[in-house]
Design a protein around this motif. Structure first.
Motif, PDB file in Angstrom:
ATOM      1  N   THR A   1       0.842  -1.195   0.000  1.00  0.00           N
ATOM      2  CA  THR A   1       0.000   0.000   0.000  1.00  0.00           C
ATOM      3  C   THR A   1       0.877   1.245   0.000  1.00  0.00           C
ATOM      4  O   THR A   1       2.047   1.190   0.394  1.00  0.00           O
ATOM      5  N   ARG A   2       0.313   2.345  -0.423  1.00  0.00           N
ATOM      6  CA  ARG A   2       1.015   3.619  -0.420  1.00  0.00           C
ATOM      7  C   ARG A   2       0.613   4.429   0.808  1.00  0.00           C
ATOM      8  O   ARG A   2      -0.475   4.250   1.352  1.00  0.00           O
ATOM      9  N   ASP A   3       1.502   5.337   1.224  1.00  0.00           N
ATOM     10  CA  ASP A   3       1.172   6.205   2.356  1.00  0.00           C
ATOM     11  C   ASP A   3      -0.020   7.092   2.024  1.00  0.00           C
ATOM     12  O   ASP A   3      -0.830   7.401   2.891  1.00  0.00           O
ATOM     13  N   VAL A   4      -0.094   7.535   0.776  1.00  0.00           N
ATOM     14  CA  VAL A   4      -1.241   8.312   0.286  1.00  0.00           C
ATOM     15  C   VAL A   4      -1.802   7.566  -0.913  1.00  0.00           C
ATOM     16  O   VAL A   4      -1.124   7.412  -1.927  1.00  0.00           O
ATOM     17  N   ASP A   5      -3.037   7.115  -0.803  1.00  0.00           N
ATOM     18  CA  ASP A   5      -3.617   6.283  -1.863  1.00  0.00           C
ATOM     19  C   ASP A   5      -4.049   7.101  -3.071  1.00  0.00           C
ATOM     20  O   ASP A   5      -3.944   6.637  -4.208  1.00  0.00           O
ATOM     21  N   CYS A   6      -4.551   8.312  -2.831  1.00  0.00           N
ATOM     22  CA  CYS A   6      -5.041   9.115  -3.941  1.00  0.00           C
ATOM     23  C   CYS A   6      -4.922  10.591  -3.593  1.00  0.00           C
ATOM     24  O   CYS A   6      -5.189  10.996  -2.461  1.00  0.00           O
ATOM     25  N   VAL A   7      -4.486  11.387  -4.565  1.00  0.00           N
ATOM     26  CA  VAL A   7      -4.389  12.836  -4.401  1.00  0.00           C
ATOM     27  C   VAL A   7      -5.350  13.502  -5.377  1.00  0.00           C
ATOM     28  O   VAL A   7      -5.340  13.192  -6.569  1.00  0.00           O
ATOM     29  N   ILE A   8      -6.184  14.393  -4.866  1.00  0.00           N
ATOM     30  CA  ILE A   8      -7.047  15.188  -5.733  1.00  0.00           C
ATOM     31  C   ILE A   8      -6.741  16.662  -5.487  1.00  0.00           C
ATOM     32  O   ILE A   8      -6.223  17.034  -4.434  1.00  0.00           O
ATOM     33  N   THR A   9      -7.019  17.485  -6.459  1.00  0.00           N
ATOM     34  CA  THR A   9      -6.739  18.908  -6.336  1.00  0.00           C
ATOM     35  C   THR A   9      -7.922  19.636  -5.710  1.00  0.00           C
ATOM     36  O   THR A   9      -9.003  19.066  -5.529  1.00  0.00           O
TER      37      THR A   9
END
Length: 548
Positions: free
Chosen positions: A275-283
């Motif tokens: 897994t990633r530390d942040v799964d998804c980034v949105i603006t």
């Protein structure tokens, strides 16, 4: 996020090859008329001057019939801002969107083993939303009110129980940043110790890795607030929630598209739990789209949006992590891009055995300023830093650092040290030597993070020299903005205690370690939690000259 039509995906992990001057050949501003049966086909020809013409392909002669408009690729088209966007990066950005978030939340609600969703919002995004609501309604709205309204929306409509801002993560990042600066300063005039360059801007990091690998040793290893928040949510909060890292879905709202690339770096991937530390980034703009799609009016007040939240009670462990557990909107005096330079200046001032005086000098423009600390008694310089925003200023600073440190710049990954650094030099014999930079706060966007490409478009804008549409009045206000809980800032010991508490939970203690050096173990753990690494990225494009 739409790319220029001339940039075509080929094989993954390879560089997209733009044209020689990094321009897309033509831009059709009007919809092409429907082709009629029997009509002649057309071709595009280039004359000796490099102009493009649409001509009839089957006529008696190929005479120019229509000159086509030539359009340059701006920084808005090129996310990495270095002329070498990779197809893999563009795919990663496509996969991280508000549609992806809504799709996950919908499917997660119906699964038998759902993940725990959490959302973290950057203060610059809150400020952008607040400015938009204030402009639209004429009613002054604060970032705190926006945070409370978004929190109610996420809990009641999206089913997300945990919504935070990222200022506490920024607080930890600033502390680590200052500690790293002290470590580098203690090494003396090492060729790669100073100046230390800020590391929070992924656009700058991406540019340095691809175009100026020789500068990488000078860039701070401290993680950005986004990635520190990812560490907190997936590791520390996860422990208290009783969840493993892969059982949490962490979404972060940021003012910048490059943050999507940052979250996708291999350094921030947990191979143990996949897994990633942040799964998804949105603006910020994508968050607004979610609000509109769900019919939520952000200008409508919610109950308790002006109430002061109680400070976290650190007397008992473990707490129940909720919105009121982490400090909300901590103030960090300085720029709205993170206050990295000002934190180091404050640290230098408070730890100096003699009083220091600060002077500020505007260089080319307000996005490039020099800060000098001098001893009050003899005016000797003890620190010289700079604030550098925008790629025009950034490239000047890179060349300046290269000259001062004896580093040959401009050769990308092939760059190398050119000998022992010289940081102080005089113009003439007898002149006082000029002090080189000790620290530079670097941000890729003109105006800094508050003017990121993912922010909401202001009602009134003008275009700057680099092609950015900017609300100069708003940007000027935001540059000096301070977000924060005044009550919290009166009690800094709470922040230090909470940081020690987190490290105590995440790092080894003396229990069961026997003869192991606990201090060394904890320092190694802290470094692993809050620092990262960079690497040069080779490109097979030869002869590409990108001008900004």
């Amino acid at each position: 996020m739409a790319f220029s039509g001339a940039l075509t995906l080929t094989d993954l992990n390879d560089f997209i090859s733009p044209s020689q001057a990094c321009i897309k050949p033509v831009e059709q501003t009007n919809k092409a008329p429907e082709k009629q049966l029997g009509a002649a086909s057309t071709e595009i020809h280039i004359d000796s001057s490099g102009s493009y013409y649409e001509v009839a392909a089957d006529g008696p002669s190929l005479q120019p019939t229509k000159k086509l408009e030539q359009a340059q690729i701006s920084l808005n088209d090129c996310l990495a801002c270095s002329g070498c966007i990779t197809s893999a990066e563009s795919v990663l950005i496509t996969l991280q969107s508000h549609v992806e978030v809504l799709t996950f939340l919908e499917s997660n609600a119906s699964t038998s083993d759902p993940k725990l969703p959490a959302i973290s919002i950057a203060p610059q995004s809150l400020a952008s939303l607040a400015a938009s609501v204030s402009s639209r309604t004429g009613v002054p709205t604060t970032p705190r009110q926006i945070l409370r309204r978004v929190r109610v929306f996420c809990e009641s409509v999206l089913g997300v129980p945990h919504v935070f801002d990222t200022t506490f993560a920024r607080h930890l990042a600033l502390q680590e940043h200052v500690q790293e600066f002290d470590e580098r300063r203690s090494q003396g005039e090492s060729s790669t110790a100073l100046p230390m360059l800020a590391s929070a801007c992924p656009g700058w990091i991406c540019y340095a890795e691809k175009a100026h690998a020789e500068i990488l040793p000078f860039i701070a290893r401290t993680k950005s607030p986004q990635q520190v928040m990812g560490t907190l949510v997936k590791n520390w909060m996860g422990q208290i929630w009783g969840k493993l890292p892969h059982e949490i879905y962490h979404v972060v709202v940021m003012p910048c598209y490059d943050k999507k690339l940052e979250a996708s770096r291999s350094d921030f991937y947990n191979s143990v739990y996949s897994t990633r530390d942040v799964d998804c980034v949105i603006t910020t703009g994508e968050l607004e789209l979610i609000l509109k799609e769900k019919g939520w009016d952000l200008s409508s007040p919610v109950a308790g949006e002006l109430d002061e939240l109680p400070l976290p009670d650190l007397s008992q462990k473990p707490p129940s992590i909720s919105a009121s557990t982490l400090p909300e909107l901590i103030t960090h005096p300085g720029t709205s891009s993170g206050s990295y330079l000002h934190s180091i200046i404050s640290h230098m001032t408070t730890t100096s055995p003699t009083p220091l005086v600060l002077s500020v000098k505007v260089m080319r423009n307000s996005d490039y300023e020099e800060y000098v600390l001098r001893r009050e008694n003899d005016q000797v310089e003890v620190f010289k830093g700079a604030k550098c925003y925008g790629f025009r200023n950034l490239q000047n600073v890179v060349r300046k650092v290269g000259r001062e440190r004896g580093v040959r710049v401009g050769s990308g990954a092939a760059g190398r040290l050119a000998g022992r650094a010289v940081v102080r030099r005089g113009k003439k014999p007898g002149d006082v030597p000029e002090r080189g930079y000790d620290y530079v706060e670097v941000m890729a966007c003109p105006g800094g993070c508050v003017n990121g490409g993912g922010q909401l478009k202001p009602l009134t804008t003008s275009v700057d020299a680099e092609g950015y549409a900017r609300d100069w009045e708003e940007t000027g206000v935001m540059q000096n903005a301070k977000w924060g809980d005044k009550e919290w800032t009166k009690r800094p010991d709470q922040a230090d205690r909470l940081r020690e508490w987190i490290l105590d939970d995440l790092c080894p203690t003396d229990e069961g370690l026997g003869d192991v050096d606990v201090h060394a173990e904890n320092e190694a753990c802290r470094t692993r939690l809050f620092r990262t690494n960079y690497r040069a990225v080779e490109s097979d494009i030869i002869g590409l000259a990108v001008k900004w």
